[in-house]
Design a protein around this motif. Structure first.
Motif: not given
Length: 126
Positions: A57, A73, A82, A80, A71, A75, A96
């Motif tokens: 992340c 991230c 990415k 999670q 990248t 939640t 995504r």
């Protein structure tokens, strides 16, 4: 058509592949051979096979066209998710990773729900 088969058949790769409907969201693949090739190579990392667990992340990846992708991230409900973002992808529309870790003969493929847009992509008419 863009000479990618020869490039991608040599060495090891991590490739972010947008699923087909993602391409319908952009007007064209580019106005020239060079811009289209750059857009496509922005979806690949050369000489590095990165599983989803290795995509950190906040980290930057150097893509095969020489630009970087970050990248991100998020939640949701303790899961999670990415995202792999190009400079011209809006934060609210980040690609995504929807199907990670697909093994290929010379690397790994991560399926994304959007096209990664490198810096300058919007000015090229993608």
């Amino acid at each position: 058509q863009y000479g990618l088969l020869d490039d991608l058949s040599q060495g090891n790769w991590t490739v972010f592949v947008p699923y087909n409907p993602a391409f319908a969201e952009i007007p064209s693949v580019g106005s020239s051979f060079d811009s289209a090739r750059s857009l496509l190579m922005f979806h690949a990392v050369y000489d590095s096979v990165l599983m989803d667990s290795q995509l950190e992340c906040g980290s930057l990846l150097e893509m095969a066209n020489g630009q970087t992708s970050r990248t991100f991230c998020k939640t949701f409900e303790n899961v999670q998710v990415k995202n792999q973002k190009g400079a011209d992808n809006k934060l609210e529309e980040m690609p995504r990773i929807i199907a990670p870790n697909n093994i290929a003969c010379n690397g790994i493929v991560h399926l994304t729900d959007r096209v990664l847009l490198p810096s300058g992509a919007l000015s090229h008419g993608y």
